[in-house]
Scaffold this active site. Structure first.
Site, short mmCIF file in Angstrom:
data_model
loop_
_atom_site.label_atom_id
_atom_site.label_comp_id
_atom_site.label_asym_id
_atom_site.label_seq_id
_atom_site.Cartn_x
_atom_site.Cartn_y
_atom_site.Cartn_z
N GLY A 152 12.62 -2.40 38.14
CA GLY A 152 13.06 -3.99 37.94
C GLY A 152 13.59 -3.92 36.53
CD GLN B 299 13.60 -5.64 30.89
OE1 GLN B 299 13.97 -5.97 31.92
NE2 GLN B 299 12.99 -4.59 30.55
CB CYS C 1 8.13 -2.93 30.20
SG CYS C 1 9.45 -4.14 29.98
CG LEU C 2 13.30 0.21 32.46
CD1 LEU C 2 14.31 -0.08 33.11
CD2 LEU C 2 13.08 1.70 32.38
CG HIS D 263 6.99 -6.67 34.72
ND1 HIS D 263 6.01 -5.89 33.85
CD2 HIS D 263 8.21 -6.62 33.88
CE1 HIS D 263 6.93 -5.33 32.83
NE2 HIS D 263 8.24 -5.84 33.00
CD GLU D 264 11.30 -7.11 36.09
OE1 GLU D 264 12.37 -7.64 34.96
OE2 GLU D 264 10.91 -5.87 36.01
CG HIS E 132 11.22 -9.30 31.03
ND1 HIS E 132 11.21 -8.70 29.78
CD2 HIS E 132 11.00 -8.20 31.91
CE1 HIS E 132 10.60 -7.44 29.77
NE2 HIS E 132 10.58 -7.09 31.24
CO CO Z 1 9.99 -5.31 31.85
#
Ligand code: CO
Length: 180
Positions: free
Chosen positions: A44, A49, A97-98, A139-140, A143
């Protein structure tokens, strides 16, 4: 087009993202998100991001399906997503998380959610999501509000990763300074 992923320590990750309008190039945003997610081998990725403060994210569970065939394939672009309702029943799952490489912690979230969003063709979709789909969506979605999964950890767990986070933040500041 693959974009660089913004890492923890950048203020961009703490900002609220704006609604996508018809003036936005939705296809370009979706392509950048999808290409960057694929390159990073993540499941995701949200607009902020990759420094796009717009309400959009992509999900692709393919990397998980490779390891566990019981996981459902779920892929798509989610524009102006809304969580209409959440089940009271909580579920705990280890998240990463990236933007926070190397940190994986258990996070409690609603097991089931009811959502509304536009797909990449701007169709309105309403559906119920559970298990991994509900997990990634929440989660997304966070963000887009400037919320990271580490914000949802218990005070004790937060304390345990404090040094790691501090180091990440200082590395990020150094990077910004060098770029100047
Ligand atoms: Co994330």
């Amino acid at each position: 087009m693959v974009a660089p992923i913004i890492l923890y320590g950048s203020t961009v990750l703490r900002k609220h993202s704006a609604e996508i309008t018809e003036e936005d190039n939705v296809l370009k945003i979706a392509d950048m998100l999808s290409d960057t997610l694929k390159k990073a081998e993540g499941i995701g990725l949200s607009g902020p991001q990759i420094n796009i403060l717009k309400r959009a994210f992509v999900i692709d569970t393919s990397p998980l399906v490779e390891d566990d065939i019981t996981i459902e394939r779920f892929e798509g672009v989610f524009i102006n997503p809304v969580i209409i309702d959440r089940s009271a029943e909580p579920e705990i799952y280890k998240e990463g998380c990236l933007s926070l490489p190397g940190i994986y912690e258990d996070v409690e979230r609603a097991a089931k959610i009811w959502v509304r969003y536009h797909d990449s063709s701007f169709n309105v979709i309403e559906e119920e999501l559970s298990s991994i789909k509900a997990r990634i969506f929440q989660h997304e979605y966070d963000h887009l509000q400037g919320i990271l999964f580490i914000d949802r950890l218990s005070p004790l767990k937060k304390k345990l990763i404090k040094n790691k986070l501090r180091e990440m933040k200082s590395r990020q500041h150094k990077y910004i300074t060098l770029k100047l």
